[in-house]
Design a protein around this motif. Structure first.
Motif, PDB file in Angstrom:
ATOM      1  N   GLU A 119       0.698  -1.347  -0.078  1.00 18.23           N
ATOM      2  CA  GLU A 119       0.028   0.057  -0.094  1.00 18.23           C
ATOM      3  C   GLU A 119       0.963   1.219  -0.104  1.00 18.23           C
ATOM      4  O   GLU A 119       0.511   2.171  -0.822  1.00 18.23           O
ATOM      5  CB  GLU A 119      -0.976   0.018   1.244  1.00 18.23           C
ATOM      6  CG  GLU A 119      -2.064  -0.972   1.149  1.00 18.23           C
ATOM      7  CD  GLU A 119      -3.036  -1.037   2.411  1.00 18.23           C
ATOM      8  OE1 GLU A 119      -2.434  -0.483   3.422  1.00 18.23           O
ATOM      9  OE2 GLU A 119      -3.943  -1.305   2.215  1.00 18.23           O
ATOM     10  N   GLU A 125       4.244   1.605  -0.940  1.00 18.78           N
ATOM     11  CA  GLU A 125       4.736   1.680  -2.359  1.00 18.78           C
ATOM     12  C   GLU A 125       3.894   2.305  -3.270  1.00 18.78           C
ATOM     13  O   GLU A 125       4.151   3.018  -4.335  1.00 18.78           O
ATOM     14  CB  GLU A 125       5.264   0.301  -2.998  1.00 18.78           C
ATOM     15  CG  GLU A 125       6.445  -0.123  -1.993  1.00 18.78           C
ATOM     16  CD  GLU A 125       6.984  -1.592  -2.269  1.00 18.78           C
ATOM     17  OE1 GLU A 125       6.399  -2.182  -3.114  1.00 18.78           O
ATOM     18  OE2 GLU A 125       7.892  -2.079  -1.729  1.00 18.78           O
ATOM     19  N   ASN A 126       2.614   1.833  -3.412  1.00 20.67           N
ATOM     20  CA  ASN A 126       1.544   2.370  -4.453  1.00 20.67           C
ATOM     21  C   ASN A 126       1.300   3.836  -4.234  1.00 20.67           C
ATOM     22  O   ASN A 126       1.227   4.470  -5.231  1.00 20.67           O
ATOM     23  CB  ASN A 126       0.297   1.355  -4.349  1.00 20.67           C
ATOM     24  CG  ASN A 126      -0.573   1.763  -5.322  1.00 20.67           C
ATOM     25  OD1 ASN A 126      -0.278   2.025  -6.684  1.00 20.67           O
ATOM     26  ND2 ASN A 126      -2.077   1.808  -4.961  1.00 20.67           N
ATOM     27  N   TYR A 127       1.059   4.039  -2.946  1.00 25.66           N
ATOM     28  CA  TYR A 127       1.047   5.530  -2.724  1.00 25.66           C
ATOM     29  C   TYR A 127       2.125   6.356  -2.862  1.00 25.66           C
ATOM     30  O   TYR A 127       1.934   7.473  -3.473  1.00 25.66           O
ATOM     31  CB  TYR A 127       0.670   5.661  -0.989  1.00 25.66           C
ATOM     32  CG  TYR A 127       0.743   6.954  -0.501  1.00 25.66           C
ATOM     33  CD1 TYR A 127      -0.497   7.816  -0.654  1.00 25.66           C
ATOM     34  CD2 TYR A 127       1.692   7.502   0.217  1.00 25.66           C
ATOM     35  CE1 TYR A 127      -0.629   9.095  -0.284  1.00 25.66           C
ATOM     36  CE2 TYR A 127       1.746   8.722   0.791  1.00 25.66           C
ATOM     37  CZ  TYR A 127       0.637   9.744   0.570  1.00 25.66           C
ATOM     38  OH  TYR A 127       0.560  10.689   0.939  1.00 25.66           O
ATOM     39  N   LYS A 170       1.994   6.848  -6.851  1.00 21.53           N
ATOM     40  CA  LYS A 170       0.903   7.829  -7.280  1.00 21.53           C
ATOM     41  C   LYS A 170       1.399   9.306  -6.879  1.00 21.53           C
ATOM     42  O   LYS A 170       1.216  10.203  -7.840  1.00 21.53           O
ATOM     43  CB  LYS A 170      -0.301   7.490  -6.558  1.00 21.53           C
ATOM     44  CG  LYS A 170      -0.812   6.195  -6.899  1.00 21.53           C
ATOM     45  CD  LYS A 170      -2.255   6.052  -6.209  1.00 21.53           C
ATOM     46  CE  LYS A 170      -3.032   4.755  -6.982  1.00 21.53           C
ATOM     47  NZ  LYS A 170      -4.204   4.576  -6.154  1.00 21.53           N
TER      48      LYS A 170
END
Length: 165
Positions: free
Chosen positions: A61, A63-65, A68
């Motif tokens: 989560e 890493e995805n944040y 983005k």
């Protein structure tokens, strides 16, 4: 007003969201609603998972944040550099005379400043996706686990005879 955030919007499950374009029948939606109204959903919750899995999900989560947020910032920076280049070429007149018209300056200034307003909106939206509880939403990790369980249930369930395949 259009510039203020919506505060008291009712949260809906993924299959009840307006504009959902999936092929889920109303009977299947009612069945999923029945799972969600139970005291305990059949899917595991985040707290029920082993500590290693919780740590892995948290890392994914974050890493995805970060991806983005970096994408939003880099896009704004790139467009702003283009705007600064347009302003510089028009003002200093590199290989041409400085421009007497105001429109290239206005366009360059727009490209210099506007991306940061868009970026701040994306930045807030990404932060709200990571921490939705601040604004009254559910725990998204638990919600995503439920969604995966429900999608798996729908794909394994045979709607004609009510049995699982």
């Amino acid at each position: 007003m259009w510039w203020k955030r919506k505060q008291n919007t009712e949260w809906l499950p993924w299959y009840r969201v307006p504009g959902f374009k999936g092929k889920v029948s109303e009977a299947e939606k009612r069945q999923l609603d029945a799972f969600r109204t139970q005291e305990r959903h059949p899917a595991a919750s985040y707290q029920d998972l082993p500590e290693e899995v919780q740590s892995y999900i948290s890392r994914l989560e974050l890493e995805n944040y970060d991806f983005k947020q970096e994408k939003a910032a880099n896009g704004s920076f790139f467009v702003s550099v283009i705007g600064a280049a347009i302003l510089g070429v028009n003002y200093f007149g590199v290989h041409v005379q400085p421009t007497a018209s105001i429109w290239p300056y206005a366009f360059g200034l727009l490209l210099l400043l506007a991306p940061w307003f868009v970026s701040s909106r994306e930045w807030r939206r990404n932060a709200d996706e990571l921490h939705p509880r601040r604004h009254g939403g559910p725990n998204m990790t638990d919600e995503n686990i439920r969604k995966e369980w429900e999608l798996d249930f729908l794909t394994r369930h045979d709607p004609e005879d009510g049995s699982k395949t």
